[in-house]
Write a protein that holds these residues in place. Structure first.
Motif, mmCIF file in Angstrom:
data_model
loop_
_atom_site.group_PDB
_atom_site.id
_atom_site.type_symbol
_atom_site.label_atom_id
_atom_site.label_comp_id
_atom_site.label_asym_id
_atom_site.label_seq_id
_atom_site.Cartn_x
_atom_site.Cartn_y
_atom_site.Cartn_z
ATOM 1 N N ARG A 160 0.848 -1.198 0.000
ATOM 2 C CA ARG A 160 0.000 0.000 0.000
ATOM 3 C C ARG A 160 0.876 1.236 0.000
ATOM 4 O O ARG A 160 1.939 1.270 0.608
ATOM 5 C CB ARG A 160 -0.894 -0.014 1.236
ATOM 6 C CG ARG A 160 -1.868 -1.179 1.257
ATOM 7 C CD ARG A 160 -2.876 -1.067 2.406
ATOM 8 N NE ARG A 160 -2.298 -0.666 3.676
ATOM 9 C CZ ARG A 160 -1.878 -1.506 4.618
ATOM 10 N NH1 ARG A 160 -1.942 -2.799 4.435
ATOM 11 N NH2 ARG A 160 -1.381 -1.039 5.750
ATOM 12 N N LYS A 161 0.414 2.259 -0.665
ATOM 13 C CA LYS A 161 1.207 3.485 -0.788
ATOM 14 C C LYS A 161 0.928 4.480 0.346
ATOM 15 O O LYS A 161 1.700 5.397 0.554
ATOM 16 C CB LYS A 161 0.923 4.138 -2.146
ATOM 17 C CG LYS A 161 1.413 3.273 -3.304
ATOM 18 C CD LYS A 161 1.025 3.861 -4.639
ATOM 19 C CE LYS A 161 1.602 3.104 -5.779
ATOM 20 N NZ LYS A 161 0.874 1.955 -6.214
ATOM 21 N N GLU A 162 -0.129 4.257 1.097
ATOM 22 C CA GLU A 162 -0.469 5.181 2.180
ATOM 23 C C GLU A 162 0.024 4.629 3.516
ATOM 24 O O GLU A 162 0.220 3.434 3.679
ATOM 25 C CB GLU A 162 -1.981 5.436 2.223
ATOM 26 C CG GLU A 162 -2.836 4.221 2.591
ATOM 27 C CD GLU A 162 -3.028 3.219 1.461
ATOM 28 O OE1 GLU A 162 -3.317 2.060 1.772
ATOM 29 O OE2 GLU A 162 -2.883 3.577 0.285
ATOM 30 N N SER A 163 0.266 5.522 4.460
ATOM 31 C CA SER A 163 0.661 5.189 5.839
ATOM 32 C C SER A 163 1.924 4.337 5.913
ATOM 33 O O SER A 163 2.061 3.481 6.782
ATOM 34 C CB SER A 163 -0.481 4.464 6.562
ATOM 35 O OG SER A 163 -1.642 5.240 6.554
ATOM 36 N N TYR A 164 2.874 4.578 5.024
ATOM 37 C CA TYR A 164 4.088 3.774 4.977
ATOM 38 C C TYR A 164 4.858 3.806 6.301
ATOM 39 O O TYR A 164 5.242 2.769 6.838
ATOM 40 C CB TYR A 164 4.991 4.239 3.828
ATOM 41 C CG TYR A 164 6.340 3.560 3.819
ATOM 42 C CD1 TYR A 164 6.464 2.252 3.351
ATOM 43 C CD2 TYR A 164 7.463 4.204 4.304
ATOM 44 C CE1 TYR A 164 7.691 1.613 3.358
ATOM 45 C CE2 TYR A 164 8.695 3.581 4.321
ATOM 46 C CZ TYR A 164 8.804 2.283 3.838
ATOM 47 O OH TYR A 164 10.015 1.652 3.869
ATOM 48 N N ARG A 167 3.235 1.857 9.160
ATOM 49 C CA ARG A 167 3.355 0.411 8.949
ATOM 50 C C ARG A 167 4.773 -0.073 9.227
ATOM 51 O O ARG A 167 4.979 -1.134 9.826
ATOM 52 C CB ARG A 167 2.943 0.029 7.520
ATOM 53 C CG ARG A 167 1.458 0.142 7.253
ATOM 54 C CD ARG A 167 1.023 -0.550 5.965
ATOM 55 N NE ARG A 167 1.963 -0.471 4.867
ATOM 56 C CZ ARG A 167 2.040 0.522 3.978
ATOM 57 N NH1 ARG A 167 1.215 1.543 4.087
ATOM 58 N NH2 ARG A 167 2.914 0.495 2.999
ATOM 59 N N GLN A 168 5.775 0.707 8.794
ATOM 60 C CA GLN A 168 7.166 0.301 9.024
ATOM 61 C C GLN A 168 7.491 0.275 10.510
ATOM 62 O O GLN A 168 8.125 -0.661 11.005
ATOM 63 C CB GLN A 168 8.137 1.230 8.296
ATOM 64 C CG GLN A 168 8.232 0.968 6.825
ATOM 65 C CD GLN A 168 8.647 -0.459 6.513
ATOM 66 O OE1 GLN A 168 7.839 -1.278 6.102
ATOM 67 N NE2 GLN A 168 9.904 -0.770 6.716
#
Length: 184
Positions: A160-164, A167-168
């Motif tokens: 997913r490109k959002e909230s990277y 999430r990391q």
């Protein structure tokens, strides 16, 4: 190293048979040696009977955290980035069949050079002007890599490109909790 020497993490007969079928330029027998310096996935130099070298990457031995050592993902990324001007070795094959070597692995082209594992090794191998050139080159390559459009090179579906960042941080925190050896 002779072809009969045991190298931890490599089932030489099975991997050699896989090479013979999937890496047409490789000519058995093969010799395997661990390339030092990695902190996660294991990296091996593979030399064939005519002196041609390849690199094999596999997850570490022992317990592996899910998604942390995804050979298919690594192979997909270097395959895609290899179609651009960003320098990566050519991806030559992916084996997801764990019965071959106990874990998935992939093979890429070998790039001759120095493995720089720490500042002492780097200083012994490269003089100060060479280190400055290397540092500048790393910055240029990272800029080129970050300028790539993942969708245009087939990597748009990696995640997913959002909230990277969120999430990391969650992933790294989970990995830390599962692998820590003491409280800090």
């Amino acid at each position: 190293m002779s072809q009969h020497e045991t190298v931890k993490g490599i089932d030489a007969p099975a991997v050699t048979a896989w090479f013979a079928e999937h890496v047409p330029d490789a000519k058995p027998p093969l010799a395997f040696s661990l390339i030092a310096g990695g902190h996660s996935n294991l990296t091996y130099r593979v030399e064939d009977s005519k002196g041609e070298c390849f690199v094999l990457r596999r997850p570490p031995l022992g317990a592996v955290i899910a998604t942390a050592h995804d050979m298919g993902r690594e192979h997909k990324i270097i395959s895609a980035v290899g179609t651009t001007g960003v320098p990566v070795p050519p991806a030559l094959g992916l084996c997801q069949d764990e019965s071959v070597n106990g874990a998935p692995f992939y093979v890429m082209g070998f790039v001759d050079g120095h493995v720089l594992v720490d500042s002492k090794t780097t200083a012994e191998v490269l003089d100060e002007p060479a280190r400055a050139r290397l540092g500048s080159h790393v910055i240029e390559v990272l800029a080129d890599l970050h300028a790539l459009d993942p969708d245009s090179i087939g990597l748009g579906d990696l995640g997913r490109k959002e909230s990277y960042l969120a999430r990391q941080i969650k992933r790294w925190s989970t990995q830390w909790e599962k692998t820590k050896t003491r409280e800090l």
